[in-house]
Design a protein around this motif. Structure first.
Motif, PDB file in Angstrom:
ATOM      1  N   ASN A 102       0.806  -1.206   0.000  1.00 52.32           N
ATOM      2  CA  ASN A 102       0.000   0.000   0.000  1.00 52.32           C
ATOM      3  C   ASN A 102       0.852   1.274   0.000  1.00 52.32           C
ATOM      4  O   ASN A 102       0.321   2.360   0.080  1.00 52.32           O
ATOM      5  N   GLN A 103       2.167   1.157  -0.107  1.00 55.01           N
ATOM      6  CA  GLN A 103       3.023   2.330  -0.147  1.00 55.01           C
ATOM      7  C   GLN A 103       2.932   2.993  -1.514  1.00 55.01           C
ATOM      8  O   GLN A 103       2.783   2.311  -2.527  1.00 55.01           O
ATOM      9  N   PRO A 104       3.040   4.320  -1.558  1.00 55.87           N
ATOM     10  CA  PRO A 104       2.996   4.986  -2.858  1.00 55.87           C
ATOM     11  C   PRO A 104       4.164   4.540  -3.724  1.00 55.87           C
ATOM     12  O   PRO A 104       5.271   4.362  -3.236  1.00 55.87           O
ATOM     13  N   GLN A 105       3.885   4.364  -5.005  1.00 57.24           N
ATOM     14  CA  GLN A 105       4.915   3.854  -5.889  1.00 57.24           C
ATOM     15  C   GLN A 105       5.665   4.960  -6.602  1.00 57.24           C
ATOM     16  O   GLN A 105       6.873   4.916  -6.716  1.00 57.24           O
ATOM     17  N   GLY A 106       4.963   5.925  -7.161  1.00 60.46           N
ATOM     18  CA  GLY A 106       5.629   6.990  -7.882  1.00 60.46           C
ATOM     19  C   GLY A 106       6.176   6.555  -9.231  1.00 60.46           C
ATOM     20  O   GLY A 106       6.879   7.291  -9.880  1.00 60.46           O
ATOM     21  N   HIS A 107       5.881   5.345  -9.643  1.00 67.24           N
ATOM     22  CA  HIS A 107       6.328   4.857 -10.951  1.00 67.24           C
ATOM     23  C   HIS A 107       5.145   4.171 -11.622  1.00 67.24           C
ATOM     24  O   HIS A 107       4.102   3.985 -11.009  1.00 67.24           O
ATOM     25  N   THR A 108       5.309   3.825 -12.872  1.00 64.72           N
ATOM     26  CA  THR A 108       4.235   3.146 -13.596  1.00 64.72           C
ATOM     27  C   THR A 108       3.902   1.845 -12.894  1.00 64.72           C
ATOM     28  O   THR A 108       4.791   1.009 -12.704  1.00 64.72           O
ATOM     29  N   PRO A 109       2.666   1.660 -12.465  1.00 66.89           N
ATOM     30  CA  PRO A 109       2.321   0.438 -11.731  1.00 66.89           C
ATOM     31  C   PRO A 109       2.240  -0.770 -12.661  1.00 66.89           C
ATOM     32  O   PRO A 109       2.235  -0.636 -13.882  1.00 66.89           O
ATOM     33  N   GLY A 110       2.174  -1.908 -12.048  1.00 68.42           N
ATOM     34  CA  GLY A 110       1.997  -3.140 -12.803  1.00 68.42           C
ATOM     35  C   GLY A 110       3.292  -3.893 -13.000  1.00 68.42           C
ATOM     36  O   GLY A 110       4.372  -3.435 -12.641  1.00 68.42           O
ATOM     37  N   LYS A 111       3.159  -5.048 -13.585  1.00 66.53           N
ATOM     38  CA  LYS A 111       4.327  -5.870 -13.885  1.00 66.53           C
ATOM     39  C   LYS A 111       4.993  -5.327 -15.137  1.00 66.53           C
ATOM     40  O   LYS A 111       4.353  -5.123 -16.159  1.00 66.53           O
TER      41      LYS A 111
ATOM     42  N   ALA B  51      13.084  -4.331 -16.126  1.00 70.08           N
ATOM     43  CA  ALA B  51      11.737  -4.901 -16.060  1.00 70.08           C
ATOM     44  C   ALA B  51      11.445  -5.462 -14.675  1.00 70.08           C
ATOM     45  O   ALA B  51      10.300  -5.460 -14.228  1.00 70.08           O
ATOM     46  N   ALA B  52      12.475  -5.918 -13.967  1.00 71.79           N
ATOM     47  CA  ALA B  52      12.286  -6.494 -12.629  1.00 71.79           C
ATOM     48  C   ALA B  52      12.230  -5.435 -11.529  1.00 71.79           C
ATOM     49  O   ALA B  52      11.915  -5.759 -10.380  1.00 71.79           O
ATOM     50  N   ALA B  53      12.488  -4.178 -11.860  1.00 75.47           N
ATOM     51  CA  ALA B  53      12.607  -3.125 -10.853  1.00 75.47           C
ATOM     52  C   ALA B  53      11.424  -3.039  -9.886  1.00 75.47           C
ATOM     53  O   ALA B  53      11.633  -2.983  -8.670  1.00 75.47           O
TER      54      ALA B  53
ATOM     55  N   GLU C 229       9.595  -4.038  -4.301  1.00 80.79           N
ATOM     56  CA  GLU C 229       8.642  -4.639  -3.360  1.00 80.79           C
ATOM     57  C   GLU C 229       9.328  -5.686  -2.478  1.00 80.79           C
ATOM     58  O   GLU C 229       9.076  -5.759  -1.274  1.00 80.79           O
ATOM     59  N   ALA C 230      10.230  -6.477  -3.049  1.00 85.34           N
ATOM     60  CA  ALA C 230      10.960  -7.473  -2.268  1.00 85.34           C
ATOM     61  C   ALA C 230      11.856  -6.798  -1.231  1.00 85.34           C
ATOM     62  O   ALA C 230      11.963  -7.269  -0.090  1.00 85.34           O
ATOM     63  N   CYS C 231      12.490  -5.690  -1.614  1.00 85.51           N
ATOM     64  CA  CYS C 231      13.312  -4.939  -0.658  1.00 85.51           C
ATOM     65  C   CYS C 231      12.462  -4.404   0.488  1.00 85.51           C
ATOM     66  O   CYS C 231      12.868  -4.465   1.656  1.00 85.51           O
ATOM     67  N   ARG C 232      11.307  -3.897   0.165  1.00 86.52           N
ATOM     68  CA  ARG C 232      10.414  -3.388   1.224  1.00 86.52           C
ATOM     69  C   ARG C 232       9.998  -4.504   2.170  1.00 86.52           C
ATOM     70  O   ARG C 232       9.969  -4.323   3.389  1.00 86.52           O
TER      71      ARG C 232
ATOM     72  N   VAL D 297      19.494  -3.776   7.065  1.00 89.30           N
ATOM     73  CA  VAL D 297      18.467  -2.734   7.097  1.00 89.30           C
ATOM     74  C   VAL D 297      18.976  -1.477   6.402  1.00 89.30           C
ATOM     75  O   VAL D 297      18.287  -0.882   5.563  1.00 89.30           O
ATOM     76  N   ILE D 298      20.199  -1.071   6.692  1.00 90.25           N
ATOM     77  CA  ILE D 298      20.761   0.133   6.074  1.00 90.25           C
ATOM     78  C   ILE D 298      20.903  -0.056   4.571  1.00 90.25           C
ATOM     79  O   ILE D 298      20.550   0.824   3.788  1.00 90.25           O
ATOM     80  N   ALA D 299      21.387  -1.215   4.152  1.00 89.12           N
ATOM     81  CA  ALA D 299      21.542  -1.486   2.713  1.00 89.12           C
ATOM     82  C   ALA D 299      20.191  -1.467   2.013  1.00 89.12           C
ATOM     83  O   ALA D 299      20.059  -0.918   0.913  1.00 89.12           O
ATOM     84  N   LEU D 300      19.189  -2.055   2.620  1.00 83.83           N
ATOM     85  CA  LEU D 300      17.851  -2.066   2.031  1.00 83.83           C
ATOM     86  C   LEU D 300      17.270  -0.661   1.979  1.00 83.83           C
ATOM     87  O   LEU D 300      16.649  -0.281   0.990  1.00 83.83           O
ATOM     88  N   GLN D 301      17.455   0.119   3.020  1.00 85.83           N
ATOM     89  CA  GLN D 301      16.950   1.487   3.024  1.00 85.83           C
ATOM     90  C   GLN D 301      17.577   2.309   1.908  1.00 85.83           C
ATOM     91  O   GLN D 301      16.882   3.068   1.220  1.00 85.83           O
ATOM     92  N   ARG D 302      18.863   2.134   1.677  1.00 87.30           N
ATOM     93  CA  ARG D 302      19.535   2.865   0.609  1.00 87.30           C
ATOM     94  C   ARG D 302      19.018   2.433  -0.761  1.00 87.30           C
ATOM     95  O   ARG D 302      18.785   3.269  -1.636  1.00 87.30           O
ATOM     96  N   ALA D 303      18.844   1.120  -0.951  1.00 87.34           N
ATOM     97  CA  ALA D 303      18.344   0.608  -2.242  1.00 87.34           C
ATOM     98  C   ALA D 303      16.929   1.108  -2.504  1.00 87.34           C
ATOM     99  O   ALA D 303      16.597   1.506  -3.630  1.00 87.34           O
ATOM    100  N   ILE D 304      16.099   1.070  -1.479  1.00 85.79           N
ATOM    101  CA  ILE D 304      14.725   1.541  -1.634  1.00 85.79           C
ATOM    102  C   ILE D 304      14.705   3.030  -1.952  1.00 85.79           C
ATOM    103  O   ILE D 304      13.960   3.483  -2.832  1.00 85.79           O
ATOM    104  N   ALA D 305      15.517   3.803  -1.248  1.00 85.54           N
ATOM    105  CA  ALA D 305      15.564   5.242  -1.484  1.00 85.54           C
ATOM    106  C   ALA D 305      16.018   5.540  -2.919  1.00 85.54           C
ATOM    107  O   ALA D 305      15.454   6.398  -3.595  1.00 85.54           O
ATOM    108  N   LYS D 306      17.009   4.815  -3.405  1.00 91.75           N
ATOM    109  CA  LYS D 306      17.501   5.046  -4.756  1.00 91.75           C
ATOM    110  C   LYS D 306      16.436   4.697  -5.789  1.00 91.75           C
ATOM    111  O   LYS D 306      16.234   5.409  -6.760  1.00 91.75           O
ATOM    112  N   ALA D 307      15.719   3.593  -5.570  1.00 91.15           N
ATOM    113  CA  ALA D 307      14.689   3.166  -6.512  1.00 91.15           C
ATOM    114  C   ALA D 307      13.444   4.040  -6.435  1.00 91.15           C
ATOM    115  O   ALA D 307      12.724   4.166  -7.422  1.00 91.15           O
TER     116      ALA D 307
END
Length: 87
Positions: free
Chosen positions: A3-12, A50-52, A57-60, A75-85
């Protein structure tokens, strides 16, 4: 977590020739054109793009579970990856 905002084109996202595309209702929406070269490197780049959304979602999800056990390094590595994406 979905349920987090995506900010990118949704869908697969899928590789559609030289394009990374997403299905929106019945239409395919072009997201990015990644070099027309058919080398292994460019094909891998298209697959990675395409997997982005699924990787994000897997990182979250992983971050949520790591936070339960207070695993600071991952946790820090995941937070950085999520922030970048996400930015």
């Amino acid at each position: 977590m979905t349920n987090q905002p995506q900010g990118h084109t949704p869908g697969k996202w899928v590789v559609n020739g030289e394009w990374v595309s997403a299905r929106e209702n019945i239409d395919m929406v072009k997201i990015a054109r990644i070099n027309t070269d058919q080398t292994n490197e460019w094909q891998a780049n298209r697959r990675l793009c395409a997997a982005a959304p699924e990787l994000l979602e897997a990182c979250r999800a992983a971050l949520f579970f790591c936070n339960q056990g207070h695993q600071d390094g991952p946790v820090i590595a995941l937070q950085r990856a999520i922030a970048k994406a996400s930015s």
